[in-house]
Motif scaffolding. Structure first.
Motif, PDB file in Angstrom:
ATOM      1  N   GLU A 177      -6.120 -24.732 -37.990  1.00 49.15           N
ATOM      2  CA  GLU A 177      -7.386 -24.930 -37.291  1.00 49.15           C
ATOM      3  C   GLU A 177      -8.500 -24.692 -38.305  1.00 49.15           C
ATOM      4  OE1 GLU A 177      -7.599 -22.492 -33.860  1.00 49.15           O
ATOM      5  OE2 GLU A 177      -5.714 -23.237 -33.015  1.00 49.15           O
ATOM      6  N   ALA A 178      -9.404 -25.629 -38.420  1.00 42.98           N
ATOM      7  CA  ALA A 178     -10.419 -25.561 -39.479  1.00 42.98           C
ATOM      8  C   ALA A 178     -11.810 -25.802 -38.913  1.00 42.98           C
ATOM      9  CB  ALA A 178     -10.109 -26.588 -40.569  1.00 42.98           C
ATOM     10  N   ALA A 179     -12.766 -25.153 -39.560  1.00 42.87           N
ATOM     11  CA  ALA A 179     -14.185 -25.346 -39.208  1.00 42.87           C
ATOM     12  C   ALA A 179     -14.991 -25.423 -40.494  1.00 42.87           C
ATOM     13  CB  ALA A 179     -14.679 -24.206 -38.332  1.00 42.87           C
ATOM     14  N   LEU A 180     -15.891 -26.415 -40.585  1.00 41.05           N
ATOM     15  CA  LEU A 180     -16.695 -26.636 -41.783  1.00 41.05           C
ATOM     16  C   LEU A 180     -18.155 -26.361 -41.434  1.00 41.05           C
ATOM     17  CD1 LEU A 180     -16.922 -27.644 -44.712  1.00 41.05           C
ATOM     18  CD2 LEU A 180     -17.134 -29.961 -43.800  1.00 41.05           C
ATOM     19  N   TYR A 181     -18.762 -25.395 -42.140  1.00 42.30           N
ATOM     20  CA  TYR A 181     -20.148 -24.988 -41.900  1.00 42.30           C
ATOM     21  C   TYR A 181     -20.973 -25.323 -43.143  1.00 42.30           C
ATOM     22  CZ  TYR A 181     -18.308 -22.129 -38.057  1.00 42.30           C
ATOM     23  OH  TYR A 181     -17.686 -21.685 -36.918  1.00 42.30           O
ATOM     24  N   LEU A 182     -22.281 -25.656 -42.921  1.00 30.67           N
ATOM     25  CA  LEU A 182     -23.230 -25.831 -44.018  1.00 30.67           C
ATOM     26  C   LEU A 182     -24.497 -25.044 -43.695  1.00 30.67           C
ATOM     27  CD1 LEU A 182     -23.050 -29.647 -44.904  1.00 30.67           C
ATOM     28  CD2 LEU A 182     -22.056 -27.718 -46.142  1.00 30.67           C
ATOM     29  N   ILE A 183     -25.228 -24.698 -44.777  1.00 28.87           N
ATOM     30  CA  ILE A 183     -26.510 -24.029 -44.585  1.00 28.87           C
ATOM     31  C   ILE A 183     -27.428 -24.967 -43.812  1.00 28.87           C
ATOM     32  CG2 ILE A 183     -28.609 -23.294 -45.800  1.00 28.87           C
ATOM     33  CD1 ILE A 183     -26.558 -21.210 -45.910  1.00 28.87           C
ATOM     34  N   GLY A 184     -28.043 -24.424 -42.787  1.00 28.89           N
ATOM     35  CA  GLY A 184     -28.930 -25.233 -41.983  1.00 28.89           C
ATOM     36  C   GLY A 184     -30.319 -25.320 -42.597  1.00 28.89           C
ATOM     37  N   ASP A 185     -31.278 -25.802 -41.759  1.00 27.81           N
ATOM     38  CA  ASP A 185     -32.656 -25.909 -42.249  1.00 27.81           C
ATOM     39  C   ASP A 185     -33.196 -24.536 -42.614  1.00 27.81           C
ATOM     40  OD1 ASP A 185     -32.501 -28.620 -41.884  1.00 27.81           O
ATOM     41  OD2 ASP A 185     -33.314 -28.542 -39.835  1.00 27.81           O
ATOM     42  N   ALA A 186     -32.758 -23.549 -41.802  1.00 32.79           N
ATOM     43  CA  ALA A 186     -33.140 -22.176 -42.138  1.00 32.79           C
ATOM     44  C   ALA A 186     -32.035 -21.567 -42.996  1.00 32.79           C
ATOM     45  CB  ALA A 186     -33.335 -21.362 -40.871  1.00 32.79           C
ATOM     46  N   PRO A 187     -32.303 -21.146 -44.254  1.00 35.28           N
ATOM     47  CA  PRO A 187     -31.260 -20.656 -45.174  1.00 35.28           C
ATOM     48  C   PRO A 187     -30.481 -19.464 -44.633  1.00 35.28           C
ATOM     49  CG  PRO A 187     -33.328 -21.030 -46.322  1.00 35.28           C
ATOM     50  CD  PRO A 187     -33.643 -21.136 -44.868  1.00 35.28           C
ATOM     51  N   GLU A 188     -31.040 -18.764 -43.618  1.00 38.77           N
ATOM     52  CA  GLU A 188     -30.358 -17.577 -43.152  1.00 38.77           C
ATOM     53  C   GLU A 188     -29.317 -17.883 -42.073  1.00 38.77           C
ATOM     54  OE1 GLU A 188     -34.088 -18.233 -40.818  1.00 38.77           O
ATOM     55  OE2 GLU A 188     -33.543 -18.146 -42.930  1.00 38.77           O
ATOM     56  N   ARG A 189     -28.912 -19.144 -41.880  1.00 37.94           N
ATOM     57  CA  ARG A 189     -27.929 -19.450 -40.844  1.00 37.94           C
ATOM     58  C   ARG A 189     -27.036 -20.612 -41.300  1.00 37.94           C
ATOM     59  NH1 ARG A 189     -26.974 -18.003 -35.824  1.00 37.94           N
ATOM     60  NH2 ARG A 189     -25.959 -19.459 -34.355  1.00 37.94           N
ATOM     61  N   PHE A 190     -25.695 -20.451 -41.021  1.00 33.69           N
ATOM     62  CA  PHE A 190     -24.727 -21.507 -41.268  1.00 33.69           C
ATOM     63  C   PHE A 190     -24.472 -22.250 -39.963  1.00 33.69           C
ATOM     64  CE2 PHE A 190     -24.023 -18.840 -44.874  1.00 33.69           C
ATOM     65  CZ  PHE A 190     -23.561 -19.673 -45.876  1.00 33.69           C
ATOM     66  N   VAL A 191     -24.444 -23.571 -40.031  1.00 35.18           N
ATOM     67  CA  VAL A 191     -24.331 -24.418 -38.829  1.00 35.18           C
ATOM     68  C   VAL A 191     -23.007 -25.204 -38.910  1.00 35.18           C
ATOM     69  CG1 VAL A 191     -25.386 -26.276 -37.478  1.00 35.18           C
ATOM     70  CG2 VAL A 191     -26.830 -24.611 -38.687  1.00 35.18           C
ATOM     71  N   LEU A 192     -22.264 -25.252 -37.772  1.00 37.19           N
ATOM     72  CA  LEU A 192     -20.999 -25.992 -37.690  1.00 37.19           C
ATOM     73  C   LEU A 192     -21.258 -27.484 -37.864  1.00 37.19           C
ATOM     74  CD1 LEU A 192     -17.915 -25.964 -37.052  1.00 37.19           C
ATOM     75  CD2 LEU A 192     -18.563 -26.286 -34.637  1.00 37.19           C
ATOM     76  N   GLN A 193     -20.509 -28.112 -38.767  1.00 35.49           N
ATOM     77  CA  GLN A 193     -20.632 -29.540 -39.010  1.00 35.49           C
ATOM     78  C   GLN A 193     -19.425 -30.320 -38.454  1.00 35.49           C
ATOM     79  OE1 GLN A 193     -23.430 -30.801 -40.444  1.00 35.49           O
ATOM     80  NE2 GLN A 193     -24.216 -28.683 -40.542  1.00 35.49           N
ATOM     81  N   GLU A 194     -18.206 -29.831 -38.762  1.00 33.26           N
ATOM     82  CA  GLU A 194     -16.979 -30.495 -38.307  1.00 33.26           C
ATOM     83  C   GLU A 194     -15.920 -29.433 -38.017  1.00 33.26           C
ATOM     84  OE1 GLU A 194     -16.185 -33.614 -37.677  1.00 33.26           O
ATOM     85  OE2 GLU A 194     -18.074 -34.550 -38.329  1.00 33.26           O
ATOM     86  N   TYR A 195     -14.976 -29.757 -37.104  1.00 30.78           N
ATOM     87  CA  TYR A 195     -13.823 -28.883 -36.866  1.00 30.78           C
ATOM     88  C   TYR A 195     -12.653 -29.753 -36.428  1.00 30.78           C
ATOM     89  CZ  TYR A 195     -14.676 -29.282 -31.831  1.00 30.78           C
ATOM     90  OH  TYR A 195     -14.838 -29.758 -30.565  1.00 30.78           O
ATOM     91  N   TRP A 196     -11.433 -29.244 -36.616  1.00 32.45           N
ATOM     92  CA  TRP A 196     -10.212 -29.942 -36.188  1.00 32.45           C
ATOM     93  C   TRP A 196      -9.076 -28.939 -35.967  1.00 32.45           C
ATOM     94  CZ3 TRP A 196     -12.068 -30.218 -41.186  1.00 32.45           C
ATOM     95  CH2 TRP A 196     -11.231 -29.700 -42.198  1.00 32.45           C
ATOM     96  N   GLY A 197      -8.099 -29.399 -35.243  1.00 33.26           N
ATOM     97  CA  GLY A 197      -6.916 -28.575 -34.983  1.00 33.26           C
ATOM     98  C   GLY A 197      -7.056 -27.678 -33.786  1.00 33.26           C
ATOM     99  N   SER A 198      -8.159 -27.664 -33.085  1.00 33.17           N
ATOM    100  CA  SER A 198      -8.345 -26.808 -31.934  1.00 33.17           C
ATOM    101  C   SER A 198      -9.103 -27.568 -30.865  1.00 33.17           C
ATOM    102  CB  SER A 198      -9.128 -25.540 -32.329  1.00 33.17           C
ATOM    103  OG  SER A 198      -9.390 -24.761 -31.185  1.00 33.17           O
ATOM    104  N   GLU A 199      -8.649 -27.433 -29.624  1.00 31.79           N
ATOM    105  CA  GLU A 199      -9.339 -28.112 -28.530  1.00 31.79           C
ATOM    106  C   GLU A 199     -10.653 -27.409 -28.176  1.00 31.79           C
ATOM    107  OE1 GLU A 199      -6.671 -28.351 -25.278  1.00 31.79           O
ATOM    108  OE2 GLU A 199      -5.255 -29.708 -26.287  1.00 31.79           O
TER     109      GLU A 199
END
Length: 364
Positions: free
Chosen positions: A278-300
């Motif tokens: 099960e994987a989740a891919l996060y990137l820095i959002g517009d605000a540098p102090e928060r990571f935002v979920l971009q993609e995930y797989w392997g989990s409903e």
């Protein structure tokens, strides 16, 4: 005629005393018949072995009047007896001094004779062996093939046989013997006998066991090495596939129109690289102090949509942070706190020295 046997060299010198004693018995005794075996010289000087049968005529007072003697030349018989004794002595010497154990049995399996070497091999004295039978000194794990062969030998189906057998010595130790057995015919109606020659092959068996153990160990090592090579080949093939997929992803990213399309390309490759997680891919959002979920797989069920950088040990340390126990106190705060949680790892994504994202993986 007219002379006694002692008037000329007629009686052999070594038998003269014996003949003199016979003469005294004739003159002074009361015997009517006496027999003696002695050697006599022939006229040509050769020696004849003779048996003298003497019949004595005595008067009323018992005095010897005359002796009537029948003489039988037994030279050939004596020679045969001498040869037989020599042969017996030779056979007895071979029997006693043989380097293998020898035993003679009757048709009931009883000991008739044995040599000293057999006693040495088994550790029993001769009188102790005679009180036992072969089954008593046979190793309990022996399959009993020897006894079946003995029955076939006595029935006339076999004239001889050869087999290996384990024995238990008097001290309890184990001894391997090579048995060579042969049937000995006797005059009818006497039952047949058989003889066994026993050779100690314990050292040979021990060497064979060591060779077998070495071969088994070698085969095991070869098998292990072959499996390792197969695993290495499979791992190399898997890595090759992964590298090709990453190269393909890199090529696709070069043609991505925007970040959203790039994330879909990365997620597509990630599903192929990590099919069982099960994987989740996060990137820095517009605000540098928060990571935002971009993609995930392997989990409903979608993972956390985002988290603060301080909630992730990997981001704070700048390196992978792996948790095998879901109850570990050092687990990342953005992971759900469930007792059935799988092991997880967080991998920071770094570009130009700056952490720009995070890949979170969970597995069985």
């Amino acid at each position: 005629l007219g002379k006694s046997p002692f008037d000329w060299p007629f009686v052999h010198e070594e038998d003269e005393a014996k003949v003199r004693r016979l003469e005294q018995r004739i003159l002074q005794g009361s015997d009517l018949q006496l027999m003696i075996e002695c050697r006599n010289y022939r006229r040509d000087g050769s020696i004849a072995h003779c048996c003298w049968y003497n019949s004595i005529l005595r008067d009323a007072r018992g005095q010897a009047l005359s002796v009537f003697a029948l003489v039988d030349d037994i030279s050939e018989g004596q020679a045969a007896v001498h040869r037989l004794r020599q042969s017996e002595a030779l056979l007895r010497s071979l029997f006693d001094q043989a380097g293998v154990g020898i035993a003679l049995f009757d048709d009931q399996g009883r000991w008739l004779s044995m040599n000293q070497r057999l006693c040495e091999l088994t550790g029993y004295r001769e009188d102790e062996l005679r009180a036992l039978n072969m089954e008593a000194i046979t190793h309990p794990a022996d399959p009993g093939n020897d006894q079946r062969l003995v029955r076939r030998l006595l029935s006339g189906e076999l004239s001889s046989y050869r087999c290996e057998k384990r024995f238990r010595r008097k001290d309890g130790s184990e001894a391997w013997m090579m048995i060579n057995a042969r049937r000995i015919e006797t005059d009818y109606p006497a039952p047949a006998h058989y003889v066994k020659l026993l050779e100690d092959i314990s050292d040979l068996k021990a060497s064979q066991a060591r060779v077998q153990a070495l071969n088994a160990g070698l085969e095991n090592r070869v098998t292990q090495r072959t499996n390792q090579l197969h695993e290495a080949i499979n791992e190399a093939e898997r890595r090759g596939r992964d590298l090709r997929r990453i190269a393909e992803m890199t090529g696709l990213l070069g043609g991505a129109r925007d970040l959203q399309e790039a994330m879909k390309i990365i997620a597509h490759t990630g599903r192929r690289l990590f099919p069982d997680v099960e994987a989740a891919l996060y990137l820095i959002g517009d605000a540098p102090e928060r990571f935002v979920l971009q993609e995930y797989w392997g989990s409903e069920k979608p993972p956390s949509p985002g988290f603060e950088p301080s909630e992730c040990w990997a981001v704070r340390r700048g390196r992978e942070h792996r948790i095998e126990d879901c109850l570990d106190e050092l687990r990342c705060g953005h992971h759900p706190h469930l007792a059935s949680e799988q092991p997880r790892t967080c991998l920071p994504l770094v570009a130009l020295g700056q952490t720009v994202g995070l890949l979170s993986l969970a597995w069985q």
